[in-house]
Write a protein that holds these residues in place. Structure first.
Motif, PDB file in Angstrom:
ATOM      1  N   GLY A  96      25.453   6.082 -60.265  1.00  0.00           N
ATOM      2  CA  GLY A  96      25.484   6.407 -61.677  1.00  0.00           C
ATOM      3  C   GLY A  96      26.785   7.035 -62.133  1.00  0.00           C
ATOM      4  N   ALA A  97      27.715   7.246 -61.203  1.00  0.00           N
ATOM      5  CA  ALA A  97      29.015   7.817 -61.555  1.00  0.00           C
ATOM      6  C   ALA A  97      30.004   7.519 -60.440  1.00  0.00           C
ATOM      7  CB  ALA A  97      28.915   9.329 -61.780  1.00  0.00           C
ATOM      8  N   GLY A  98      31.267   7.673 -60.753  1.00  0.00           N
ATOM      9  CA  GLY A  98      32.313   7.487 -59.755  1.00  0.00           C
ATOM     10  C   GLY A  98      33.494   8.384 -60.066  1.00  0.00           C
ATOM     11  N   TRP A  99      34.096   8.939 -59.034  1.00  0.00           N
ATOM     12  CA  TRP A  99      35.268   9.796 -59.228  1.00  0.00           C
ATOM     13  C   TRP A  99      36.427   8.990 -59.812  1.00  0.00           C
ATOM     14  CZ3 TRP A  99      33.069   9.237 -54.231  1.00  0.00           C
ATOM     15  CH2 TRP A  99      32.114  10.218 -53.919  1.00  0.00           C
ATOM     16  N   ALA A 100      37.290   9.662 -60.568  1.00  0.00           N
ATOM     17  CA  ALA A 100      38.436   8.992 -61.176  1.00  0.00           C
ATOM     18  C   ALA A 100      39.660   9.894 -61.101  1.00  0.00           C
ATOM     19  CB  ALA A 100      38.151   8.647 -62.636  1.00  0.00           C
ATOM     20  N   ARG A 101      40.813   9.303 -60.876  1.00  0.00           N
ATOM     21  CA  ARG A 101      42.079  10.022 -61.011  1.00  0.00           C
ATOM     22  C   ARG A 101      42.603   9.690 -62.400  1.00  0.00           C
ATOM     23  NH1 ARG A 101      45.770  12.474 -57.448  1.00  0.00           N
ATOM     24  NH2 ARG A 101      47.179  13.700 -58.752  1.00  0.00           N
ATOM     25  N   ALA A 102      42.225  10.488 -63.371  1.00  0.00           N
ATOM     26  CA  ALA A 102      42.589  10.221 -64.752  1.00  0.00           C
ATOM     27  C   ALA A 102      44.016  10.671 -65.014  1.00  0.00           C
ATOM     28  CB  ALA A 102      41.633  10.937 -65.693  1.00  0.00           C
ATOM     29  N   VAL A 103      44.783   9.819 -65.676  1.00  0.00           N
ATOM     30  CA  VAL A 103      46.157  10.143 -66.055  1.00  0.00           C
ATOM     31  C   VAL A 103      46.427   9.608 -67.447  1.00  0.00           C
ATOM     32  CG1 VAL A 103      46.969  10.081 -63.654  1.00  0.00           C
ATOM     33  CG2 VAL A 103      47.155   8.028 -65.083  1.00  0.00           C
ATOM     34  N   ALA A 104      47.447  10.204 -68.083  1.00  0.00           N
ATOM     35  CA  ALA A 104      47.963   9.685 -69.346  1.00  0.00           C
ATOM     36  C   ALA A 104      49.358   9.139 -69.109  1.00  0.00           C
ATOM     37  CB  ALA A 104      47.997  10.774 -70.406  1.00  0.00           C
TER      38      ALA A 104
END
Length: 264
Positions: free
Chosen positions: A245-253
């Protein structure tokens, strides 16, 4: 192009409601582990002392939930049934949802609880435009300054039903926050429910996902580093986990020449 990290660190050394366990096999231990496994499983003898410094490879084993650190919630996180059909798991979501023009809204002066659609519209005016379809809209609440402490899970601002539905009406399919949850803190919602008897105050942002398909990014960080409300691209591709139901993310801009232009 400049890359701005928008992700929190997964750290077993800080407080979490679901504690992280991080077990480390050092390079020397990894060499012995390899030699023992080769001997036991394949009958191959090897002396780890033959390796540089007697070391091979380190190995990290972590026990944590998919909601630890910066992560993307899939529609299946919100329930087993939805008005639009069977909710999809995180590994089934379209990748092009997660690399899109971004917009950050400043809610740092909002108190613990929720903000409504009217507050978001004021932030659109400040940004100079409304979100466009498939923009990734992120809420800068200031909660990330509390990350790693118990207050991170109790002192933050979320969205009420009107605010969530406004973003979905505008075609947004990924909504992010630097807080623990896109909804208000648990105690706040339950207190409001006891006061009013209105079930609509219980997890309205999450339960909106049972009516319309969308994803949340929770536990973002460093949103104050973004130079403007718009004019950048967000990448927050979630880890592909079957039946999750979810997954880790390396969020960047991504800011600069390769970023999304602000023109219509």
């Amino acid at each position: 192009m400049r890359i701005i990290d928008l992700s929190t660190t997964i750290d077993a050394g800080v407080w979490e409601p679901n504690p992280v366990v991080h077990e480390i096999l050092t390079p020397a231990e990894g060499a012995r582990h390899m030699a023992e496994g080769m001997s036991k499983n394949w009958g191959v003898a090897f002396d780890p002392a033959e390796l540089p410094d007697g070391e091979l490879l380190s190995l990290d084993t972590l026990t944590l939930t998919t909601h630890t650190g910066t992560h993307v919630d899939a529609p299946s996180h919100y329930g087993t049934r939805a008005a639009y059909g069977t909710p999809r798991d995180i590994g089934e979501m379209p990748l092009d949802w997660f690399v899109r023009p971004g917009m950050v809204l400043d809610l740092t002066d909002a108190p613990v609880g929720t903000v409504d659609a009217g507050r978001l519209r004021r932030e659109f005016d400040r940004a100079g435009r409304e979100p466009r379809p498939l923009d990734i809209v992120m809420l800068h609440t200031g909660a990330s300054r509390l990350a790693g402490t118990p207050k991170y899970f109790t002192d933050f601002t979320g969205l009420d039903g009107s605010a969530t539905n406004l973003l979905l009406d505008l075609g947004v399919r990924v909504i992010g926050t630097d807080a623990f949850s896109l909804d208000a803190p648990f105690a706040y919602m339950i207190e409001k429910f006891h006061e009013t008897g209105d079930r609509g105050v219980l997890w309205p942002a999450h339960f909106a996902g049972r009516e319309r398909e969308y994803c949340q990014i929770e536990r973002l960080a460093n949103l104050e580093a973004l130079p403007a409300p718009t004019g950048f691209t967000v990448s927050c591709l979630p880890v592909k986990i079957a039946r999750a139901g979810a997954g880790w993310a390396r969020a960047v801009a991504l800011v600069g020449e390769a970023a999304e232009p602000d023109a219509a």
